[in-house]
Design a protein around this motif. Structure first.
Motif, short mmCIF file in Angstrom:
data_model
loop_
_atom_site.label_atom_id
_atom_site.label_comp_id
_atom_site.label_asym_id
_atom_site.label_seq_id
_atom_site.Cartn_x
_atom_site.Cartn_y
_atom_site.Cartn_z
N ASN A 1 -39.08 -12.17 16.91
CA ASN A 1 -38.20 -11.45 15.99
C ASN A 1 -38.73 -11.51 14.56
OD1 ASN A 1 -36.49 -11.12 18.16
ND2 ASN A 1 -34.65 -11.78 17.09
N CYS A 2 -39.27 -12.67 14.19
CA CYS A 2 -39.61 -12.92 12.80
C CYS A 2 -40.97 -12.37 12.38
CB CYS A 2 -39.57 -14.43 12.52
SG CYS A 2 -37.94 -15.17 12.73
N VAL A 3 -41.96 -12.36 13.26
CA VAL A 3 -43.32 -12.04 12.81
C VAL A 3 -43.86 -10.69 13.28
CG1 VAL A 3 -43.88 -14.49 12.68
CG2 VAL A 3 -44.45 -13.23 14.76
N PHE A 4 -43.29 -10.10 14.33
CA PHE A 4 -43.82 -8.82 14.81
C PHE A 4 -43.29 -7.65 14.00
CE2 PHE A 4 -44.83 -11.42 18.48
CZ PHE A 4 -46.07 -10.92 18.85
N ARG A 5 -44.18 -6.72 13.68
CA ARG A 5 -43.86 -5.58 12.84
C ARG A 5 -44.49 -4.30 13.39
NH1 ARG A 5 -40.77 -8.92 11.45
NH2 ARG A 5 -40.30 -9.65 9.33
N VAL A 6 -44.12 -3.18 12.79
CA VAL A 6 -44.59 -1.86 13.24
C VAL A 6 -46.06 -1.66 12.91
CG1 VAL A 6 -44.34 0.63 12.88
CG2 VAL A 6 -42.30 -0.82 13.04
N GLY A 7 -46.80 -1.10 13.86
CA GLY A 7 -48.21 -0.81 13.63
C GLY A 7 -48.83 -0.09 14.81
N TYR B 1 -49.97 -10.98 5.72
CA TYR B 1 -49.06 -10.94 4.57
C TYR B 1 -48.48 -9.53 4.38
CZ TYR B 1 -47.37 -11.48 -0.23
OH TYR B 1 -46.59 -11.51 -1.37
N ARG B 2 -49.32 -8.51 4.47
CA ARG B 2 -48.87 -7.15 4.16
C ARG B 2 -48.24 -6.42 5.34
NH1 ARG B 2 -46.88 -3.16 4.00
NH2 ARG B 2 -47.25 -1.27 2.75
N PHE B 3 -48.82 -6.55 6.53
CA PHE B 3 -48.34 -5.78 7.67
C PHE B 3 -47.68 -6.62 8.75
CE2 PHE B 3 -51.55 -2.95 5.80
CZ PHE B 3 -50.85 -1.75 5.76
N GLN C 1 -39.26 1.75 5.38
CA GLN C 1 -39.18 0.87 6.54
C GLN C 1 -39.51 -0.58 6.16
OE1 GLN C 1 -41.39 4.10 9.23
NE2 GLN C 1 -40.77 2.33 10.44
N GLN C 2 -39.82 -0.81 4.90
CA GLN C 2 -40.15 -2.17 4.47
C GLN C 2 -38.88 -3.04 4.45
OE1 GLN C 2 -42.14 -1.87 0.69
NE2 GLN C 2 -43.91 -0.80 1.55
N ILE C 3 -39.09 -4.32 4.74
CA ILE C 3 -37.95 -5.23 4.76
C ILE C 3 -38.38 -6.59 4.20
CG2 ILE C 3 -38.39 -5.99 7.14
CD1 ILE C 3 -35.29 -6.04 7.48
N ASP D 1 -43.12 -9.53 1.61
CA ASP D 1 -41.85 -8.79 1.60
C ASP D 1 -42.01 -7.28 1.76
OD1 ASP D 1 -40.19 -10.96 1.43
OD2 ASP D 1 -40.15 -11.00 -0.76
N LYS D 2 -43.22 -6.83 2.20
CA LYS D 2 -43.43 -5.40 2.38
C LYS D 2 -43.76 -5.03 3.83
CE LYS D 2 -44.83 -4.11 -2.31
NZ LYS D 2 -45.89 -3.43 -3.12
N THR D 3 -43.60 -5.98 4.74
CA THR D 3 -43.83 -5.64 6.15
C THR D 3 -42.75 -4.67 6.62
OG1 THR D 3 -42.54 -7.54 6.90
CG2 THR D 3 -44.91 -7.87 6.59
N CYS D 4 -43.04 -3.95 7.70
CA CYS D 4 -42.15 -2.86 8.12
C CYS D 4 -41.62 -3.05 9.53
CB CYS D 4 -42.90 -1.53 8.05
SG CYS D 4 -43.44 -1.07 6.38
N VAL D 5 -40.36 -2.71 9.72
CA VAL D 5 -39.75 -2.67 11.04
C VAL D 5 -39.39 -1.22 11.36
CG1 VAL D 5 -38.88 -5.02 10.89
CG2 VAL D 5 -37.45 -3.13 10.10
#
Length: 469
Positions: free
Chosen positions: A234-240, A385-387, A66-68, A102-106
């Protein structure tokens, strides 16, 4: 000449005899004020021993598939969402300077071909994160589902029926008399607001366990238009997601991780600039998105300052409170005084600081105003940075980072502060009841040695926010 000396700090511009002669009313105010401060300090110390404990918590870690990375994100946005070239260029600048790696997840729905942004895909994303966090928490604590008497679930923009709390009750076969609550639409500070709710419930329901679950949906939060004010999410929110187990059972005092000391909540929604700085609405083409304008930094600082002013007397040593009070009095009564406002050194009272990772500018300003070191801000910057920004659960990834580094020791004081739409700000103060083993189950465990990474060269983005209407 007699000078006024306070705890080793001399206000060399203040002549004590001059103040007595010219400003006699100052001392009539100062003496009772000092008495009130001292009694308030004693009262806070006497009531600090809360009987509510955080037994443990678990942060969901998405799968590696799921990383993008930044370039893949832009390519998919161009191909699937049909953004124009100006929009893609603007998003690229946001991603380069946001502090995300570059390892954050959607979600899997956003990675499918074509993108699946349906309600079903959003529900699958939320359930995967929530169930993953709860499963790990139950494994770590050994608590049986039938022992849980209180449930609070939080998800800001994704609201389903039956509610997320009902979904959790069904999945884990929680008892029929469970006191369940579902919170939506309260932004990134909702997790700590919910914690305040749990605190109040545990005060009136003895010998109970409470399960608090917070998450957010990226699938249901994608903006498809070209309005710049709506592109940041769109750009900064990620799965958690995170799941917390809280208890008021005396038997958990010796085995829990943290003791709850204070919860403080502030809101400035009556102010138009605060209320409108983050707003969900449709653009001219009917695309729904979350607008963010230049008033965000104003609203954030205004609300955070209000919250901090309430937190300060609860945690600061008496010497720092006295310096702060004298600074206010001198600037108030000495006409033409050029004395700068005194910023208390919170680092003297707080061992670990975990602010919401809403954005790099806010983190930079908080560090400057509150006097925290780069190491104390490290968990926040590395989590971003990571999540990425995982909304109301981000502060728990920060705490997990500090645990994975082996930095949390018995007796340490921890401060979590989260802020979001409304505008709202909430703080929670914890005290570590034991030293945390860095080998415990943790979302950072298998890669903690890769951190910290250097993010100091990431610059600010001057045109990040559009002007307010």
């Amino acid at each position: 000449m007699l000078k006024l000396v306070i705890f080793g700090t001399m206000f060399s511009t203040i002549d004590l005899m001059e103040l007595i002669i010219i400003y006699p009313k100052l001392f009539l105010i100062l003496v009772p004020t000092l008495i009130i401060v001292i009694f308030w300090y004693i009262f806070c110390k006497s009531t600090a021993g809360s009987s509510i404990f955080l037994v443990d918590f678990a942060c969901y870690k998405p799968q590696n598939n799921q990383q993008i990375c930044r370039q893949n994100f832009l390519n998919r946005s161009s191909r699937e969402l049909k953004f124009n070239s100006d929009t893609l260029e603007f998003m690229d600048r946001i991603l380069q300077r946001s502090g995300l790696g570059d390892k954050t997840c959607v979600s899997k729905g956003l990675l499918s071909d074509p993108m699946d942004m349906s309600t079903k895909a959003a529900k699958e994303e939320v359930e995967m994160a929530v169930f993953g966090a709860i499963d790990e928490l139950l494994l770590k604590t050994g608590v049986r589902c039938e022992e849980i008497g209180i449930l609070v679930s939080v998800c800001g923009v994704f609201n389903i029926m039956p509610s997320l709390s009902s979904v959790i009750v069904k999945r884990y076969k929680l008892r029929e008399d469970i006191r369940s609550y579902n919170m939506t639409g309260m932004g990134c500070s909702a997790g700590l607001i919910a914690l305040g709710l749990v605190q109040n419930l545990l005060k009136v329901h003895d010998n109970s366990y409470a399960l608090l679950v917070t998450t957010e949906s990226t699938t249901d939060n994608v903006y498809k238009g070209n309005d710049r004010s709506k592109l940041l999410s769109n750009c900064v929110f990620r799965v958690g997601a995170v799941a917390l187990l809280l208890s008021n059972k005396p038997s958990d005092q010796n085995t829990c991780k943290y003791e709850l000391v204070h919860t403080v909540r502030s809101q400035t929604a009556k102010n138009d600039r605060s209320y409108n700085c983050i707003f969900m609405e449709e653009d001219e083409q009917g695309h729904r998105g979350i607008s963010i304008n230049k008033d965000l930094l104003y609203a954030a600082m205004k609300t955070i300052r209000s919250n901090i002013s309430t937190v300060a007397p609860l945690v600061l040593p008496l010497s720092e409170q006295f310096r702060y009070l004298m600074n206010i009095i001198v600037r108030r009564f000495r006409t033409g005084s050029k004395m700068e406002p005194y910023n208390p050194e919170f680092s003297r009272a707080i061992d670990h600081f975990f602010p919401h990772v809403g954005g790099k500018p806010v983190l930079d300003d908080l560090q400057k105003k509150l006097g925290f070191s780069d190491e104390q801000m490290e968990a926040s910057r590395m989590t971003l940075y990571r999540f990425g920004n995982t909304s109301n659960s981000s502060i728990w990834y920060e705490l997990a980072y500090a645990e994975a580094k082996g930095r949390v020791k018995k007796g340490d004081t921890l401060w979590q502060i989260a802020f979001g739409s409304g505008f709202k700000c909430s703080s929670v103060i914890w005290r570590a009841t034991r030293s945390i083993d860095c080998d415990e189950m943790n979302p950072w465990s298998d890669e903690i040695d890769e951190f910290p990474v250097d993010v100091s060269k990431i610059g600010a983005l001057s045109d990040l926010f559009v002007a307010s209407k």
